[in-house]
Scaffold this motif. Structure first.
Motif, PDB file in Angstrom:
ATOM      1  N   GLN A  84       0.825  -1.207   0.000  1.00 57.03           N
ATOM      2  CA  GLN A  84       0.000   0.000   0.000  1.00 57.03           C
ATOM      3  C   GLN A  84       0.862   1.262   0.000  1.00 57.03           C
ATOM      4  OE1 GLN A  84      -2.574  -0.507   3.375  1.00 57.03           O
ATOM      5  NE2 GLN A  84      -3.782  -2.126   2.408  1.00 57.03           N
ATOM      6  N   LYS A  85       2.019   1.173   0.642  1.00 51.39           N
ATOM      7  CA  LYS A  85       2.916   2.326   0.712  1.00 51.39           C
ATOM      8  C   LYS A  85       3.658   2.542  -0.606  1.00 51.39           C
ATOM      9  CE  LYS A  85       3.756   1.914   5.707  1.00 51.39           C
ATOM     10  NZ  LYS A  85       4.773   1.603   6.761  1.00 51.39           N
ATOM     11  N   ILE A  86       4.075   1.422  -1.217  1.00 54.84           N
ATOM     12  CA  ILE A  86       4.937   1.574  -2.394  1.00 54.84           C
ATOM     13  C   ILE A  86       4.153   1.684  -3.699  1.00 54.84           C
ATOM     14  CG2 ILE A  86       6.836   0.345  -1.302  1.00 54.84           C
ATOM     15  CD1 ILE A  86       6.139  -2.119  -2.882  1.00 54.84           C
ATOM     16  N   ILE A  87       2.887   1.244  -3.695  1.00 52.35           N
ATOM     17  CA  ILE A  87       2.129   1.251  -4.934  1.00 52.35           C
ATOM     18  C   ILE A  87       1.917   2.671  -5.458  1.00 52.35           C
ATOM     19  CG2 ILE A  87      -0.162   1.345  -3.894  1.00 52.35           C
ATOM     20  CD1 ILE A  87      -1.081  -0.642  -6.035  1.00 52.35           C
ATOM     21  N   LYS A  88       1.952   3.638  -4.551  1.00 54.41           N
ATOM     22  CA  LYS A  88       1.744   5.019  -4.953  1.00 54.41           C
ATOM     23  C   LYS A  88       3.033   5.675  -5.443  1.00 54.41           C
ATOM     24  CE  LYS A  88      -1.981   5.512  -1.566  1.00 54.41           C
ATOM     25  NZ  LYS A  88      -2.451   6.203  -0.348  1.00 54.41           N
ATOM     26  N   ASP A  89       4.126   4.959  -5.325  1.00 55.45           N
ATOM     27  CA  ASP A  89       5.427   5.510  -5.709  1.00 55.45           C
ATOM     28  C   ASP A  89       5.906   4.802  -6.972  1.00 55.45           C
ATOM     29  OD1 ASP A  89       8.111   6.200  -5.981  1.00 55.45           O
ATOM     30  OD2 ASP A  89       8.370   6.433  -3.814  1.00 55.45           O
ATOM     31  N   ASP A  90       5.741   5.445  -8.116  1.00 54.58           N
ATOM     32  CA  ASP A  90       6.091   4.827  -9.390  1.00 54.58           C
ATOM     33  C   ASP A  90       7.565   4.437  -9.450  1.00 54.58           C
ATOM     34  OD1 ASP A  90       3.518   5.045 -10.252  1.00 54.58           O
ATOM     35  OD2 ASP A  90       3.842   6.907 -11.372  1.00 54.58           O
ATOM     36  N   GLN A  91       8.418   5.250  -8.873  1.00 54.27           N
ATOM     37  CA  GLN A  91       9.848   4.954  -8.919  1.00 54.27           C
ATOM     38  C   GLN A  91      10.160   3.673  -8.133  1.00 54.27           C
ATOM     39  OE1 GLN A  91      12.361   8.194  -7.741  1.00 54.27           O
ATOM     40  NE2 GLN A  91      14.250   6.991  -7.859  1.00 54.27           N
ATOM     41  N   ASN A  92       9.552   3.539  -6.964  1.00 57.33           N
ATOM     42  CA  ASN A  92       9.750   2.321  -6.182  1.00 57.33           C
ATOM     43  C   ASN A  92       9.223   1.096  -6.915  1.00 57.33           C
ATOM     44  OD1 ASN A  92      11.203   2.909  -3.877  1.00 57.33           O
ATOM     45  ND2 ASN A  92       9.406   3.448  -2.657  1.00 57.33           N
ATOM     46  N   MET A  93       8.048   1.229  -7.521  1.00 52.99           N
ATOM     47  CA  MET A  93       7.466   0.103  -8.237  1.00 52.99           C
ATOM     48  C   MET A  93       8.344  -0.312  -9.409  1.00 52.99           C
ATOM     49  SD  MET A  93       4.931  -1.174  -6.730  1.00 52.99           S
ATOM     50  CE  MET A  93       4.586  -2.316  -8.063  1.00 52.99           C
ATOM     51  N   GLN A  94       8.920   0.642 -10.091  1.00 52.14           N
ATOM     52  CA  GLN A  94       9.832   0.322 -11.201  1.00 52.14           C
ATOM     53  C   GLN A  94      11.069  -0.404 -10.693  1.00 52.14           C
ATOM     54  OE1 GLN A  94      10.642   3.941 -13.335  1.00 52.14           O
ATOM     55  NE2 GLN A  94       8.491   4.271 -13.892  1.00 52.14           N
ATOM     56  N   GLU A  95      11.568   0.034  -9.535  1.00 54.30           N
ATOM     57  CA  GLU A  95      12.734  -0.611  -8.942  1.00 54.30           C
ATOM     58  C   GLU A  95      12.404  -2.056  -8.538  1.00 54.30           C
ATOM     59  OE1 GLU A  95      16.862   0.389  -7.638  1.00 54.30           O
ATOM     60  OE2 GLU A  95      15.362   1.337  -8.922  1.00 54.30           O
ATOM     61  N   ILE A  96      11.226  -2.242  -7.961  1.00 51.96           N
ATOM     62  CA  ILE A  96      10.809  -3.587  -7.546  1.00 51.96           C
ATOM     63  C   ILE A  96      10.630  -4.496  -8.756  1.00 51.96           C
ATOM     64  CG2 ILE A  96       8.884  -4.897  -6.532  1.00 51.96           C
ATOM     65  CD1 ILE A  96       8.550  -2.533  -4.564  1.00 51.96           C
ATOM     66  N   GLU A  97      10.024  -3.978  -9.802  1.00 51.00           N
ATOM     67  CA  GLU A  97       9.860  -4.777 -11.018  1.00 51.00           C
ATOM     68  C   GLU A  97      11.214  -5.180 -11.584  1.00 51.00           C
ATOM     69  OE1 GLU A  97       7.359  -6.143 -12.419  1.00 51.00           O
ATOM     70  OE2 GLU A  97       5.720  -5.255 -11.276  1.00 51.00           O
ATOM     71  N   GLN A  98      12.190  -4.291 -11.520  1.00 54.20           N
ATOM     72  CA  GLN A  98      13.535  -4.599 -11.995  1.00 54.20           C
ATOM     73  C   GLN A  98      14.172  -5.686 -11.117  1.00 54.20           C
ATOM     74  OE1 GLN A  98      16.278  -1.306 -11.892  1.00 54.20           O
ATOM     75  NE2 GLN A  98      17.790  -2.322 -13.181  1.00 54.20           N
ATOM     76  N   ILE A  99      13.983  -5.576  -9.816  1.00 58.96           N
ATOM     77  CA  ILE A  99      14.530  -6.572  -8.887  1.00 58.96           C
ATOM     78  C   ILE A  99      13.906  -7.944  -9.153  1.00 58.96           C
ATOM     79  CG2 ILE A  99      14.588  -7.287  -6.442  1.00 58.96           C
ATOM     80  CD1 ILE A  99      14.616  -4.210  -5.788  1.00 58.96           C
ATOM     81  N   ILE A 100      12.592  -7.961  -9.315  1.00 59.71           N
ATOM     82  CA  ILE A 100      11.890  -9.221  -9.542  1.00 59.71           C
ATOM     83  C   ILE A 100      12.334  -9.865 -10.852  1.00 59.71           C
ATOM     84  CG2 ILE A 100       9.630 -10.235 -10.048  1.00 59.71           C
ATOM     85  CD1 ILE A 100       8.418  -8.312  -8.020  1.00 59.71           C
ATOM     86  N   ALA A 101      12.396  -9.083 -11.907  1.00 58.54           N
ATOM     87  CA  ALA A 101      12.799  -9.618 -13.214  1.00 58.54           C
ATOM     88  C   ALA A 101      14.212 -10.196 -13.151  1.00 58.54           C
ATOM     89  CB  ALA A 101      12.716  -8.527 -14.278  1.00 58.54           C
TER      90      ALA A 101
END
Length: 238
Positions: A84-101
């Motif tokens: 809920q905290k990170i979903i509003k932060d596009d930069q964090n979400m992009q970083e997480i997607e990069q980590i997951i990939a």
């Protein structure tokens, strides 16, 4: 073994380089165990984390139903709050997607290596029934011999059946009973007679002789593979 937290990829400071370091350190140790044919708990742990990433990417949360053996309600609540905290932060979400990939691309070859080791160990296993097998062979004993070692390990087993909404699954619970030294006179048949005489509550137990022609790490590889192979063998025979 170096371990990853359930939510390692979204915990703390979300930084690709830092998470990459944590992941590679974990995989380095996993592969070190695989190099010595040590499968468990390494392979199961690796598959758990890979599926966790797949599930998070798909659902953007971790479902309790998917991993009941590893997640508590507190874990799930923590993930939801974090999301809920990170979903509003596009930069964090992009970083997480990069980590997951990146993590999935690095975990997948290690998983394939583990599965190849598993398949090889399974191919070197033989399972032979000892004497007459009862019609309901879901409770009995098996003797495990590791390569040319003379020591045989005796286990009592119980097969369990559990269902979910889509399928029926079989599991196995075992307990160590004893060991015996294999010889011309001390055979699996003699072992079965001894077990019957010692344990009157199973007058006609199902007994199997499980043996490999190559020596493997007993607790970390041979026994876990033997357990799964025995479940498959008994299920197919039944």
């Amino acid at each position: 073994m170096s371990s990853l937290g359930v939510n390692w990829f979204i915990e703390g400071y979300i930084d690709f380089e830092q998470k990459k370091y944590v992941l590679l350190n974990y995989l380095q140790e996993i592969n070190r165990h695989f190099d010595k044919s040590r499968l468990y708990p390494n392979l199961a742990d690796l598959i758990f984390h890979y599926n966790n990433l797949v599930d998070f990417r798909k659902n953007k949360t971790v479902l309790q139903q998917a991993f009941p053996q590893r997640l508590t309600q507190a874990d799930i609540d923590a993930v939801k709050l974090t999301y809920q905290k990170i979903i509003k932060d596009d930069q964090n979400m992009q970083e997480i997607e990069q980590i997951i990939a990146y993590a999935m691309s690095q975990m997948n070859p290690a998983i394939q290596t583990g599965k190849e080791i598993y398949d090889f160990v399974e191919s070197r296993l033989n399972i032979d029934p000892v004497g007459i097998v009862p019609l309901m062979p879901y409770h009995g004993y098996f003797s495990l011999r590791n390569g040319k070692e003379r020591t045989n390990w005796i286990y009592e087993y119980h097969l369990t059946i559990f269902e979910d909404k889509d399928d029926k699954y079989r599991g196995i619970n075992i307990s160590f009973i004893d060991t015996y030294e294999h010889s011309i006179t001390n055979t699996p048949e003699a072992m079965k007679l001894n077990l019957i005489n010692r344990n009157k509550f199973l007058p006609n137990p199902a007994v199997y002789y499980v043996h490999s022609d190559i020596t493997f790490p007993l607790e970390q590889t041979l026994l876990p593979v033997a357990k799964r192979s025995l479940v498959k063998y008994i299920s197919n025979a039944a």
